[in-house]
Design a protein around this motif. Structure first.
Motif, PDB file in Angstrom:
ATOM      1  N   GLU A 169      84.650  76.972  60.907  1.00  0.00           N
ATOM      2  CA  GLU A 169      84.367  77.677  62.266  1.00  0.00           C
ATOM      3  C   GLU A 169      83.765  76.607  63.042  1.00  0.00           C
ATOM      4  O   GLU A 169      82.992  75.505  62.690  1.00  0.00           O
ATOM      5  CB  GLU A 169      83.299  78.642  62.340  1.00  0.00           C
ATOM      6  CG  GLU A 169      84.139  80.023  61.609  1.00  0.00           C
ATOM      7  CD  GLU A 169      83.027  81.230  61.849  1.00  0.00           C
ATOM      8  OE1 GLU A 169      82.150  80.968  62.459  1.00  0.00           O
ATOM      9  OE2 GLU A 169      83.576  82.200  61.415  1.00  0.00           O
ATOM     10  N   GLU A 183      87.221  71.979  58.353  1.00  0.00           N
ATOM     11  CA  GLU A 183      87.461  73.399  58.174  1.00  0.00           C
ATOM     12  C   GLU A 183      86.457  74.380  58.533  1.00  0.00           C
ATOM     13  O   GLU A 183      85.242  73.911  59.043  1.00  0.00           O
ATOM     14  CB  GLU A 183      87.837  73.933  56.880  1.00  0.00           C
ATOM     15  CG  GLU A 183      86.707  73.457  55.832  1.00  0.00           C
ATOM     16  CD  GLU A 183      87.214  73.338  54.518  1.00  0.00           C
ATOM     17  OE1 GLU A 183      86.388  73.398  53.425  1.00  0.00           O
ATOM     18  OE2 GLU A 183      88.453  73.125  54.025  1.00  0.00           O
ATOM     19  N   ARG A 224      89.014  77.366  60.828  1.00  0.00           N
ATOM     20  CA  ARG A 224      89.380  79.192  60.469  1.00  0.00           C
ATOM     21  C   ARG A 224      89.298  79.831  61.801  1.00  0.00           C
ATOM     22  O   ARG A 224      90.064  80.710  61.835  1.00  0.00           O
ATOM     23  CB  ARG A 224      88.551  79.504  59.410  1.00  0.00           C
ATOM     24  CG  ARG A 224      88.722  81.007  59.028  1.00  0.00           C
ATOM     25  CD  ARG A 224      87.989  81.347  57.943  1.00  0.00           C
ATOM     26  NE  ARG A 224      86.602  81.430  58.192  1.00  0.00           N
ATOM     27  CZ  ARG A 224      85.476  80.878  57.637  1.00  0.00           C
ATOM     28  NH1 ARG A 224      85.752  79.942  56.600  1.00  0.00           N
ATOM     29  NH2 ARG A 224      84.141  80.798  58.129  1.00  0.00           N
ATOM     30  N   SER A 225      88.181  79.205  62.763  1.00  0.00           N
ATOM     31  CA  SER A 225      88.040  80.006  63.890  1.00  0.00           C
ATOM     32  C   SER A 225      87.523  79.215  64.722  1.00  0.00           C
ATOM     33  O   SER A 225      86.684  77.973  64.560  1.00  0.00           O
ATOM     34  CB  SER A 225      87.027  80.969  63.772  1.00  0.00           C
ATOM     35  OG  SER A 225      86.675  81.618  64.727  1.00  0.00           O
TER      36      SER A 225
END
Length: 120
Positions: A61, A59, A83-84
């Motif tokens: 970035e 998880e 997330r990114s």
């Protein structure tokens, strides 16, 4: 040069010390139960050509230090909880032969990335 730990039911976080394996060219962490963020120390793996981390529970970035992975040709990160992916844009998009990521187009940060001749 090659470390394949795929499909071994490994749990927990990727240790920061993995960044000490500076001669590594291929790292397979596919299909485990790895979680948490990718350590920024992985940016030290300058010789890495193949990085397969798909099918885990990673998880956060993608670390900005991935821009240092100038030899990376294969990046497979699908089926995680990132997330990114914005820092992928800092990488040289022309370097990839294969980049696999399967999140629907809406909501991802790299839909405008210019990757030519790449399977995506």
């Amino acid at each position: 040069e090659v470390l394949n730990l795929s499909s071994n039911r490994i749990t927990g976080k990727i240790p920061r010390s993995i960044g000490n394996l500076i001669f590594l060219e291929s790292l397979g962490l596919f299909q485990n139960d790895l979680e948490g963020n990718i350590p920024s120390d992985m940016g030290n793996l300058a010789n890495l050509r193949e990085l397969v981390m798909a099918n885990n529970h990673l998880e956060g970035e993608i670390p900005e230090e991935f821009a240092q992975l100038a030899n990376l040709e294969v990046l497979q990160i699908q089926n995680n909880n990132f997330r990114s992916l914005l820092n992928i844009e800092r990488m040289d998009s022309g370097q990839f032969l294969v980049m696999d990521y399967d999140r629907p187009k809406e909501g991802n940060d790299f839909k405008d990335i210019e990757i030519q001749e790449t399977r995506m």
